[in-house]
Design a protein around this motif. Structure first.
Motif, PDB file in Angstrom:
ATOM      1  N   ALA A 172       0.837  -1.199   0.000  1.00  0.00           N
ATOM      2  CA  ALA A 172       0.000   0.000   0.000  1.00  0.00           C
ATOM      3  C   ALA A 172       0.869   1.246   0.000  1.00  0.00           C
ATOM      4  O   ALA A 172       1.932   1.283   0.638  1.00  0.00           O
ATOM      5  CB  ALA A 172      -0.917  -0.001   1.218  1.00  0.00           C
ATOM      6  N   GLU A 173       0.420   2.237  -0.731  1.00  0.00           N
ATOM      7  CA  GLU A 173       1.098   3.536  -0.809  1.00  0.00           C
ATOM      8  C   GLU A 173       0.014   4.587  -1.007  1.00  0.00           C
ATOM      9  O   GLU A 173      -0.749   4.510  -1.980  1.00  0.00           O
ATOM     10  CB  GLU A 173       2.075   3.541  -1.985  1.00  0.00           C
ATOM     11  N   GLY A 174      -0.083   5.512  -0.073  1.00  0.00           N
ATOM     12  CA  GLY A 174      -1.120   6.535  -0.182  1.00  0.00           C
ATOM     13  C   GLY A 174      -2.499   5.894  -0.185  1.00  0.00           C
ATOM     14  O   GLY A 174      -2.819   5.075   0.665  1.00  0.00           O
ATOM     15  N   ASP A 175      -3.307   6.239  -1.194  1.00  0.00           N
ATOM     16  CA  ASP A 175      -4.673   5.700  -1.253  1.00  0.00           C
ATOM     17  C   ASP A 175      -4.779   4.465  -2.149  1.00  0.00           C
ATOM     18  O   ASP A 175      -5.878   4.002  -2.430  1.00  0.00           O
ATOM     19  CB  ASP A 175      -5.659   6.778  -1.717  1.00  0.00           C
ATOM     20  N   LYS A 176      -3.641   3.904  -2.588  1.00  0.00           N
ATOM     21  CA  LYS A 176      -3.664   2.737  -3.481  1.00  0.00           C
ATOM     22  C   LYS A 176      -3.089   1.498  -2.790  1.00  0.00           C
ATOM     23  O   LYS A 176      -2.160   1.578  -1.995  1.00  0.00           O
ATOM     24  CB  LYS A 176      -2.874   3.024  -4.745  1.00  0.00           C
ATOM     25  N   VAL A 177      -3.678   0.340  -3.167  1.00  0.00           N
ATOM     26  CA  VAL A 177      -3.212  -0.953  -2.662  1.00  0.00           C
ATOM     27  C   VAL A 177      -2.988  -1.866  -3.870  1.00  0.00           C
ATOM     28  O   VAL A 177      -3.865  -1.996  -4.718  1.00  0.00           O
ATOM     29  CB  VAL A 177      -4.249  -1.600  -1.707  1.00  0.00           C
ATOM     30  N   TRP A 178      -1.785  -2.453  -3.935  1.00  0.00           N
ATOM     31  CA  TRP A 178      -1.424  -3.425  -4.973  1.00  0.00           C
ATOM     32  C   TRP A 178      -1.461  -4.806  -4.337  1.00  0.00           C
ATOM     33  O   TRP A 178      -0.887  -5.024  -3.266  1.00  0.00           O
ATOM     34  CB  TRP A 178      -0.003  -3.187  -5.485  1.00  0.00           C
ATOM     35  N   VAL A 179      -2.103  -5.760  -5.025  1.00  0.00           N
ATOM     36  CA  VAL A 179      -2.222  -7.109  -4.496  1.00  0.00           C
ATOM     37  C   VAL A 179      -1.883  -8.103  -5.606  1.00  0.00           C
ATOM     38  O   VAL A 179      -2.410  -8.007  -6.711  1.00  0.00           O
ATOM     39  CB  VAL A 179      -3.656  -7.394  -3.994  1.00  0.00           C
ATOM     40  N   ARG A 180      -0.999  -9.049  -5.278  1.00  0.00           N
ATOM     41  CA  ARG A 180      -0.723 -10.156  -6.199  1.00  0.00           C
ATOM     42  C   ARG A 180      -1.471 -11.361  -5.657  1.00  0.00           C
ATOM     43  O   ARG A 180      -1.299 -11.747  -4.507  1.00  0.00           O
ATOM     44  CB  ARG A 180       0.773 -10.442  -6.298  1.00  0.00           C
ATOM     45  N   ILE A 181      -2.308 -11.928  -6.506  1.00  0.00           N
ATOM     46  CA  ILE A 181      -3.221 -13.005  -6.125  1.00  0.00           C
ATOM     47  C   ILE A 181      -2.885 -14.271  -6.900  1.00  0.00           C
ATOM     48  O   ILE A 181      -2.611 -14.207  -8.091  1.00  0.00           O
ATOM     49  CB  ILE A 181      -4.678 -12.611  -6.472  1.00  0.00           C
ATOM     50  N   GLU A 182      -2.952 -15.408  -6.213  1.00  0.00           N
ATOM     51  CA  GLU A 182      -2.943 -16.694  -6.898  1.00  0.00           C
ATOM     52  C   GLU A 182      -4.372 -17.230  -6.782  1.00  0.00           C
ATOM     53  O   GLU A 182      -4.895 -17.394  -5.681  1.00  0.00           O
ATOM     54  CB  GLU A 182      -1.971 -17.674  -6.263  1.00  0.00           C
ATOM     55  N   ALA A 183      -4.987 -17.470  -7.938  1.00  0.00           N
ATOM     56  CA  ALA A 183      -6.374 -17.924  -7.954  1.00  0.00           C
ATOM     57  C   ALA A 183      -6.464 -19.309  -8.574  1.00  0.00           C
ATOM     58  O   ALA A 183      -5.687 -19.657  -9.465  1.00  0.00           O
ATOM     59  CB  ALA A 183      -7.228 -16.946  -8.749  1.00  0.00           C
ATOM     60  N   THR A 184      -7.418 -20.080  -8.078  1.00  0.00           N
ATOM     61  CA  THR A 184      -7.678 -21.404  -8.635  1.00  0.00           C
ATOM     62  C   THR A 184      -9.190 -21.597  -8.728  1.00  0.00           C
ATOM     63  O   THR A 184      -9.950 -21.015  -7.949  1.00  0.00           O
ATOM     64  CB  THR A 184      -7.099 -22.533  -7.757  1.00  0.00           C
ATOM     65  N   GLY A 185      -9.606 -22.417  -9.678  1.00  0.00           N
ATOM     66  CA  GLY A 185     -11.014 -22.718  -9.803  1.00  0.00           C
ATOM     67  C   GLY A 185     -11.240 -23.787 -10.847  1.00  0.00           C
ATOM     68  O   GLY A 185     -10.371 -24.060 -11.679  1.00  0.00           O
ATOM     69  N   THR A 186     -12.430 -24.382 -10.789  1.00  0.00           N
ATOM     70  CA  THR A 186     -12.811 -25.422 -11.738  1.00  0.00           C
ATOM     71  C   THR A 186     -14.029 -24.942 -12.517  1.00  0.00           C
ATOM     72  O   THR A 186     -15.030 -24.530 -11.917  1.00  0.00           O
ATOM     73  CB  THR A 186     -13.144 -26.733 -11.002  1.00  0.00           C
ATOM     74  N   HIS A 187     -13.938 -25.006 -13.830  1.00  0.00           N
ATOM     75  CA  HIS A 187     -15.012 -24.523 -14.697  1.00  0.00           C
ATOM     76  C   HIS A 187     -16.103 -25.589 -14.801  1.00  0.00           C
ATOM     77  O   HIS A 187     -16.098 -26.413 -15.705  1.00  0.00           O
ATOM     78  CB  HIS A 187     -14.436 -24.179 -16.077  1.00  0.00           C
ATOM     79  N   THR A 188     -17.045 -25.532 -13.862  1.00  0.00           N
ATOM     80  CA  THR A 188     -18.110 -26.543 -13.812  1.00  0.00           C
ATOM     81  C   THR A 188     -19.486 -25.974 -14.143  1.00  0.00           C
ATOM     82  O   THR A 188     -20.472 -26.710 -14.128  1.00  0.00           O
ATOM     83  CB  THR A 188     -18.158 -27.207 -12.421  1.00  0.00           C
ATOM     84  N   GLY A 189     -19.564 -24.685 -14.421  1.00  0.00           N
ATOM     85  CA  GLY A 189     -20.856 -24.072 -14.760  1.00  0.00           C
ATOM     86  C   GLY A 189     -20.742 -23.219 -16.003  1.00  0.00           C
ATOM     87  O   GLY A 189     -19.643 -22.947 -16.497  1.00  0.00           O
ATOM     88  N   GLU A 190     -21.890 -22.784 -16.531  1.00  0.00           N
ATOM     89  CA  GLU A 190     -21.899 -21.879 -17.682  1.00  0.00           C
ATOM     90  C   GLU A 190     -21.128 -20.613 -17.313  1.00  0.00           C
ATOM     91  O   GLU A 190     -21.218 -20.119 -16.194  1.00  0.00           O
ATOM     92  CB  GLU A 190     -23.336 -21.492 -18.047  1.00  0.00           C
TER      93      GLU A 190
END
Length: 151
Positions: free
Chosen positions: A69-87
Motif C-alpha cells: 500500500a502507498e497513499g490511497d492505493k493498494v497493490w495485491v498479487r493473487i494466486e487464484a484457482t477454480g474449476t469450470h463446472t458451470g456456464e
C-alpha cells in the motif's frame, strides 16, 4: 486512512469474495465504483460480474501472495484457482462447462476512498487462462516453435 487500514479493506474484500458474501460488498465497495478492467461503473454491476464468475467457477478461490500500500492505493498479487463446472460468459459468449481446473496469477490495484474500494485495475494473463480451459490452442507453427513450453 493509513496504508495498513487500506490493506485491511482489501483483505476483507478478498475474504468476502472467497466466502461468496456479495452483501458485504455494500460496506467495502463504493456505490460509484469504477472497474477499469471490465469497463464498468457502479457497485451493482460489479456484484453482477462476481455472481456470473461464481456460476462458471463455483470453487474459485483467491489467495493473497503479496500486498503493498502507498497513499490511497493498494497493490495485491493473487494466486487464484477454480474449476469450470458451470456456464460462463466469455466476452459475451456462453461457454459450457469444460470441467477444467485453472490456476491464474493476477495483480489488482485498488484506490481506496473513505474506507471503500473506489476504483480498480486488473492485470492477468487471459491467454494462458483460455489455454488452460482448452478454448484456444497453438497453431501448428506455434506448436513447433514452443514445443518444450507446451509439452
Amino acid at each position: 486512512m493509513s496504508s495498513e487500514e487500506n490493506k485491511a479493506v482489501v483483505r476483507r474484500f478478498i475474504e468476502a469474495y472467497n466466502n461468496r458474501n456479495l452483501d458485504q460488498f455494500d460496506e467495502l465497495v463504493a456505490p460509484d465504483y469504477v472497474d477499469h478492467a471490465h469497463q464498468q461503473r457502479g457497485l451493482e454491476s460489479f456484484k453482477r460480474l462476481f455472481a456470473l464468475a461464481f456460476e462458471g467457477f463455483p470453487d474459485w478461490h483467491e489467495n493473497i501472495e503479496d500486498i503493498i500500500a502507498e497513499g490511497d492505493k493498494v497493490w495485491v498479487r493473487i494466486e487464484a484457482t477454480g474449476t469450470h463446472t458451470g456456464e460462463w460468459n466469455l466476452f459475451g459468449v456462453s461457454l459450457p462447462p469444460t470441467g477444467k481446473k485453472v490456476e491464474m496469477m493476477m495483480v489488482f490495484i485498488w484506490r481506496i476512498a473513505d474506507g471503500k474500494l473506489a476504483e480498480g485495475w486488473e492485470v492477468d494473463d487471459e491467454l494462458d487462462f483460455l489455454k488452460q480451459l482448452g478454448v484456444i490452442e497453438f497453431t501448428e507453427k506455434g506448436k513447433k516453435l514452443f514445443s518444450e513450453a507446451i509439452s
